[in-house]
Design a protein around this motif. Structure first.
Motif, PDB file in Angstrom:
ATOM      1  N   LEU A 268      13.481 -50.062 -24.957  1.00  0.00           N
ATOM      2  CA  LEU A 268      12.509 -50.598 -23.870  1.00  0.00           C
ATOM      3  C   LEU A 268      12.127 -49.193 -23.323  1.00  0.00           C
ATOM      4  O   LEU A 268      10.647 -49.278 -22.673  1.00  0.00           O
ATOM      5  CB  LEU A 268      13.171 -51.493 -23.002  1.00  0.00           C
ATOM      6  CG  LEU A 268      13.597 -52.751 -23.407  1.00  0.00           C
ATOM      7  CD1 LEU A 268      14.076 -53.682 -22.252  1.00  0.00           C
ATOM      8  CD2 LEU A 268      12.904 -53.441 -24.502  1.00  0.00           C
ATOM      9  N   ALA A 269      12.758 -48.191 -23.371  1.00  0.00           N
ATOM     10  CA  ALA A 269      12.197 -46.829 -22.653  1.00  0.00           C
ATOM     11  C   ALA A 269      12.883 -45.629 -23.453  1.00  0.00           C
ATOM     12  O   ALA A 269      14.321 -45.966 -23.756  1.00  0.00           O
ATOM     13  CB  ALA A 269      12.315 -46.741 -21.359  1.00  0.00           C
ATOM     14  N   LEU A 270      12.534 -44.652 -23.812  1.00  0.00           N
ATOM     15  CA  LEU A 270      13.195 -43.570 -24.391  1.00  0.00           C
ATOM     16  C   LEU A 270      12.408 -42.323 -23.705  1.00  0.00           C
ATOM     17  O   LEU A 270      11.249 -41.903 -23.864  1.00  0.00           O
ATOM     18  CB  LEU A 270      13.393 -43.342 -26.023  1.00  0.00           C
ATOM     19  CG  LEU A 270      14.044 -42.196 -26.260  1.00  0.00           C
ATOM     20  CD1 LEU A 270      15.551 -42.355 -26.073  1.00  0.00           C
ATOM     21  CD2 LEU A 270      13.641 -42.123 -27.994  1.00  0.00           C
ATOM     22  N   VAL A 271      13.338 -41.634 -22.645  1.00  0.00           N
ATOM     23  CA  VAL A 271      12.542 -40.830 -21.768  1.00  0.00           C
ATOM     24  C   VAL A 271      13.358 -39.324 -21.700  1.00  0.00           C
ATOM     25  O   VAL A 271      14.219 -39.294 -21.929  1.00  0.00           O
ATOM     26  CB  VAL A 271      12.602 -41.267 -20.094  1.00  0.00           C
ATOM     27  CG1 VAL A 271      11.988 -40.401 -19.297  1.00  0.00           C
ATOM     28  CG2 VAL A 271      12.087 -42.661 -20.140  1.00  0.00           C
ATOM     29  N   SER A 272      12.453 -38.255 -21.547  1.00  0.00           N
ATOM     30  CA  SER A 272      12.835 -37.054 -21.564  1.00  0.00           C
ATOM     31  C   SER A 272      11.895 -36.240 -20.527  1.00  0.00           C
ATOM     32  O   SER A 272      10.790 -36.477 -20.329  1.00  0.00           O
ATOM     33  CB  SER A 272      12.549 -36.225 -23.035  1.00  0.00           C
ATOM     34  OG  SER A 272      12.697 -34.835 -22.853  1.00  0.00           O
ATOM     35  N   SER A 273      12.596 -35.357 -19.864  1.00  0.00           N
ATOM     36  CA  SER A 273      11.782 -34.494 -18.789  1.00  0.00           C
ATOM     37  C   SER A 273      11.209 -33.143 -19.504  1.00  0.00           C
ATOM     38  O   SER A 273      10.199 -32.803 -18.902  1.00  0.00           O
ATOM     39  CB  SER A 273      12.801 -33.892 -17.800  1.00  0.00           C
ATOM     40  OG  SER A 273      13.785 -32.956 -18.575  1.00  0.00           O
ATOM     41  N   ARG A 274      11.513 -33.085 -20.795  1.00  0.00           N
ATOM     42  CA  ARG A 274      10.768 -32.056 -21.616  1.00  0.00           C
ATOM     43  C   ARG A 274       9.604 -32.765 -22.394  1.00  0.00           C
ATOM     44  O   ARG A 274       9.505 -33.150 -23.609  1.00  0.00           O
ATOM     45  CB  ARG A 274      11.677 -31.215 -22.577  1.00  0.00           C
ATOM     46  CG  ARG A 274      12.247 -30.205 -21.872  1.00  0.00           C
ATOM     47  CD  ARG A 274      13.571 -29.789 -22.535  1.00  0.00           C
ATOM     48  NE  ARG A 274      13.122 -28.998 -23.816  1.00  0.00           N
ATOM     49  CZ  ARG A 274      12.777 -27.569 -23.600  1.00  0.00           C
ATOM     50  NH1 ARG A 274      12.904 -27.147 -22.567  1.00  0.00           N
ATOM     51  NH2 ARG A 274      12.412 -27.139 -24.881  1.00  0.00           N
ATOM     52  N   ARG A 275       8.561 -32.962 -21.563  1.00  0.00           N
ATOM     53  CA  ARG A 275       7.277 -33.783 -22.164  1.00  0.00           C
ATOM     54  C   ARG A 275       6.090 -32.685 -22.492  1.00  0.00           C
ATOM     55  O   ARG A 275       6.218 -31.614 -21.759  1.00  0.00           O
ATOM     56  CB  ARG A 275       6.755 -34.770 -21.408  1.00  0.00           C
ATOM     57  CG  ARG A 275       8.017 -35.841 -21.199  1.00  0.00           C
ATOM     58  CD  ARG A 275       7.546 -37.187 -20.386  1.00  0.00           C
ATOM     59  NE  ARG A 275       7.003 -37.018 -19.199  1.00  0.00           N
ATOM     60  CZ  ARG A 275       7.554 -36.721 -17.995  1.00  0.00           C
ATOM     61  NH1 ARG A 275       9.159 -36.904 -18.046  1.00  0.00           N
ATOM     62  NH2 ARG A 275       7.063 -36.626 -16.990  1.00  0.00           N
ATOM     63  N   TYR A 276       5.175 -32.881 -23.170  1.00  0.00           N
ATOM     64  CA  TYR A 276       4.023 -32.381 -23.403  1.00  0.00           C
ATOM     65  C   TYR A 276       2.813 -33.096 -23.870  1.00  0.00           C
ATOM     66  O   TYR A 276       3.164 -34.506 -24.046  1.00  0.00           O
ATOM     67  CB  TYR A 276       4.531 -31.554 -24.657  1.00  0.00           C
ATOM     68  CG  TYR A 276       4.828 -32.039 -26.069  1.00  0.00           C
ATOM     69  CD1 TYR A 276       3.528 -32.297 -26.843  1.00  0.00           C
ATOM     70  CD2 TYR A 276       5.972 -32.610 -26.412  1.00  0.00           C
ATOM     71  CE1 TYR A 276       4.145 -33.030 -27.984  1.00  0.00           C
ATOM     72  CE2 TYR A 276       6.148 -33.278 -27.396  1.00  0.00           C
ATOM     73  CZ  TYR A 276       5.115 -33.260 -28.304  1.00  0.00           C
ATOM     74  OH  TYR A 276       5.674 -33.990 -29.567  1.00  0.00           O
ATOM     75  N   ASP A 277       1.542 -32.486 -23.580  1.00  0.00           N
ATOM     76  CA  ASP A 277       0.586 -33.251 -24.171  1.00  0.00           C
ATOM     77  C   ASP A 277       0.328 -33.060 -25.795  1.00  0.00           C
ATOM     78  O   ASP A 277       0.108 -31.653 -25.973  1.00  0.00           O
ATOM     79  CB  ASP A 277      -0.561 -32.613 -23.291  1.00  0.00           C
ATOM     80  CG  ASP A 277      -1.975 -33.370 -23.553  1.00  0.00           C
ATOM     81  OD1 ASP A 277      -1.959 -34.065 -24.624  1.00  0.00           O
ATOM     82  OD2 ASP A 277      -2.950 -33.183 -22.890  1.00  0.00           O
ATOM     83  N   PRO A 278       0.307 -34.042 -26.645  1.00  0.00           N
ATOM     84  CA  PRO A 278       0.142 -33.889 -28.055  1.00  0.00           C
ATOM     85  C   PRO A 278      -1.199 -33.196 -28.298  1.00  0.00           C
ATOM     86  O   PRO A 278      -1.326 -32.480 -29.456  1.00  0.00           O
ATOM     87  CB  PRO A 278       0.240 -35.124 -28.529  1.00  0.00           C
ATOM     88  CG  PRO A 278       1.032 -36.121 -27.353  1.00  0.00           C
ATOM     89  CD  PRO A 278       0.655 -35.267 -26.116  1.00  0.00           C
ATOM     90  N   GLN A 279      -2.054 -33.281 -27.361  1.00  0.00           N
ATOM     91  CA  GLN A 279      -3.408 -32.768 -27.784  1.00  0.00           C
ATOM     92  C   GLN A 279      -3.377 -31.225 -27.311  1.00  0.00           C
ATOM     93  O   GLN A 279      -4.442 -30.692 -27.585  1.00  0.00           O
ATOM     94  CB  GLN A 279      -4.685 -33.571 -27.246  1.00  0.00           C
ATOM     95  CG  GLN A 279      -4.956 -34.812 -28.096  1.00  0.00           C
ATOM     96  CD  GLN A 279      -5.833 -35.733 -27.081  1.00  0.00           C
ATOM     97  OE1 GLN A 279      -5.540 -36.469 -26.109  1.00  0.00           O
ATOM     98  NE2 GLN A 279      -7.453 -35.501 -27.582  1.00  0.00           N
TER      99      GLN A 279
END
Length: 604
Positions: free
Chosen positions: A288-299
């Motif tokens: 239902l959720a898979l979360v990381s604090s290391r995120r990025y904008d794919p674009q």
């Protein structure tokens, strides 16, 4: 009589002349029809780009979509030099571009080399701009604005303003949500139609490439009208457009966003390399959720390529005390532990080779439940002694350690288990409390789920179904279930893990009215020169249940750098509590209301 003959000769001569004239006309017509004629080409092929499919959350929000991007181009042989300024002025009005952009186009025209007559005026046009310019192209064409020219094949044609599908843009409207699991694409040139298309590189974009990728572009062929448009008839459509599938996830966007915000707030304080959280529906394996604090904008991906990796499946690490329940269960299943047995824990100090092992909870003896509840390393060493090397490794393999979990993400790591034939006693001892092996976050989440699912192992899944060609296709075949633990053993371990929260190291997670259980784990991070003295991974894996719903939850905090915050009780456990609170607030869990007690009032 003589006059009659003269008239007859005149008539015959006239007939012969007319016949000869008609023969000349016939021969001239035949020659004209069969020779190369310098008239404009009246045939046209037109392609319409099929788009990559959308990715949609369980609550019907579109996380990823595609749109067409166009380019405007012209053959410079089709336009008179004295009409260029007027053309560019009209082009600016219809496209809505700035004075600077039109000035740049003029400069490029002036510097254009004669090797190619095809000139690209503007790229990255949206659909609105493209439609306006198509309208302009028709008007200019019908007004005779463009002139005919002879192409390299000797045919006369008119190529006015052309608006062509240029590129498929992949759009991520909610920027960094669900990254890195969502993944990203790269553009490649489709040489058949000369269009840039997207191909999945990481995450769901990569795993479901065959489904998301468009199957077939539309192709129309026919004669052109005076405006340059294809005259449609029953034979015009050669092939229809088939877009890529729309992929529907088990992820709830609001839940995902709330947990992302919660761990971001926590990490402002913890200063960890990364925080990972997973919430799985225990019976189905749906994430239902898979979360990381290391995120990025794919674009707009940055230069740090490590951020692009999904650490939940690609980062292998020594997990520490969260491994204890699996070795404990193995001993229990093999009959190496007796009910109500008391284990010697040596007052919280124990010599293991050159090292002294200490417990935080210093007791001479502990019950089996207390060894897990208070996370006794010494107690686990005593239990591991009762197992052979083969038994302890086989027990871990039953829970799928050293195997891929089967989650629908690419590049999943298998982890590592030591070779039982080469394992020394000291290695078996440290293995009992989570050192000497490598596992992943997702392996642990799936393994802990067994305790909350009646002993059944379920494949974790991010996607639920896809839609294509007018129908939904469920992805149930991708989910595998396997009974790997007896119901009694699963219930026993579940009860012990509940005790960890109610009485042991997990007390900070306690929430009244919700059934909670789990296990803390803190482990030093291995480096080339040995174990780091001040770098730790801390985690808490467990479950949260109400009367109707069962959820398995995992939290991993990688290298929290805030002083004295690296222990799981100070980092991972409070985050677990945050997640439970969010599940309650978003109505995934319902607090059990205590029944009011009736009191008897005695009158005196």
């Amino acid at each position: 009589m003589q006059e009659y003959r003269k008239n007859r000769v005149s008539k015959v001569a006239f007939a012969y002349c007319m016949a000869f004239l008609l023969m000349l006309i016939f021969l001239s017509s035949t020659f004209f029809l069969t020779s190369k004629r310098h008239i404009p080409n009246t045939e046209k092929d037109q392609y319409s780009l099929a788009l990559r499919g959308n990715i949609i959350t369980k609550d019907n929000f579109t996380l990823v979509s595609s749109k067409q991007s166009y380019r405007a181009e012209i053959d410079l042989r089709s336009i008179n030099t004295d009409k260029i300024d007027l053309f560019l002025k009209l082009f600016q009005i219809y496209s809505g571009i700035s004075d600077k952009q039109i000035s740049d186009i003029k400069k490029r025209m002036q510097n254009h080399k004669k090797r190619s007559y095809n000139f690209v005026l503007l790229q990255e046009l949206d659909t609105k701009q493209a439609n306006h310019l198509k309208d302009l192209a028709k008007k200019l064409y019908t007004q005779g604005f463009f002139k005919a020219f002879t192409n390299n094949n000797g045919r006369v044609e008119i190529r006015g303003l052309s608006i062509i599908e240029h590129e498929e843009d992949r759009i991520y409207p909610i920027t960094n949500t669900l990254t890195p699991a969502i993944g990203y694409t790269k553009t490649i040139l489709d040489k058949n139609v000369g269009i840039l298309k997207n191909v999945g590189v990481k995450g769901l974009e990569k795993y479901y490439e065959a489904c998301l990728n468009p199957l077939q572009d539309e192709k129309i062929q026919g004669l052109k009208d005076i405006g340059g448009n294809i005259i449609l008839n029953s034979n015009s459509l050669l092939q229809r457009k088939i877009n890529g599938c729309d992929l529907y996830l088990n992820i709830f966007l609001k839940l995902q966003k709330n947990i992302e915000q919660a761990i971001d707030i926590r990490n402002d304080d913890l200063k960890a390399n990364e925080i990972i959280v997973g919430v799985m529906e225990s019976k189905s394996g749906k994430l239902l959720a898979l979360v990381s604090s290391r995120r990025y904008d794919p674009q707009n991906r940055g230069k740090d390529l490590s951020v692009l990796n999904a650490s939940a499946i690609e980062y292998g690490y020594e997990a520490g005390s969260v491994i204890k329940p699996f070795i404990f269960t193995t001993a229990l299943q093999l009959g190496k532990l007796k009910k109500n047995e008391i284990i010697n824990t040596y007052g919280g100090k124990y010599k293991l080779g050159k090292f002294i092992i200490t417990d935080d909870h210093k007791e001479d003896k502990m019950s089996l439940e207390e060894i897990i509840m208070y996370s006794s390393n010494i107690g686990m060493i005593q239990i591991a002694k009762r197992l052979s090397n083969l038994e302890i490794i086989s027990g871990l393999k039953i829970f799928k350690f050293s195997e891929k979990s089967g989650i629908d993400l690419p590049y999943e790591q298998k982890g590592e288990l030591p070779n039982h034939k080469k394992m020394r006693d000291i290695e078996k001892s440290v293995l009992s409390y989570g050192y000497g092996l490598k596992t992943t976050f997702m392996q642990l989440l799936a393994a802990y789920n067994v305790f909350n699912n009646d002993g059944v192992y379920v494949t974790p899944r991010l996607a639920e179904k896809f839609y294509q060609n007018g129908r939904f296709v469920e992805l149930n075949d991708e989910v595998k279930t396997e009974k790997i633990l007896s119901s009694d053993a699963a219930k026993t371990m579940q009860k012990i893990l509940i005790g960890v929260v109610e009485k042991g190291t997990g007390r900070k997670a306690l929430t009244q009215g919700i059934t909670l259980g789990g296990k803390t784990g803190t482990a030093r991070i291995a480096e080339r020169q040995g174990y780091a003295s001040n770098r730790y991974n801390s985690s808490f894996f467990g479950f949260a249940n109400d009367e109707k719903n069962n959820y398995t939850i995992g939290v991993l905090v990688r290298n929290a750098t805030k002083p004295y915050s690296y222990y799981a009780a100070q980092s991972a456990l409070p985050i677990f509590k945050d997640v439970v609170d969010i599940l309650i607030n978003e109505n995934f869990l319902s607090i059990k209301k205590e029944e009011p007690t009736t009191q008897t009032l005695t009158l005196r």
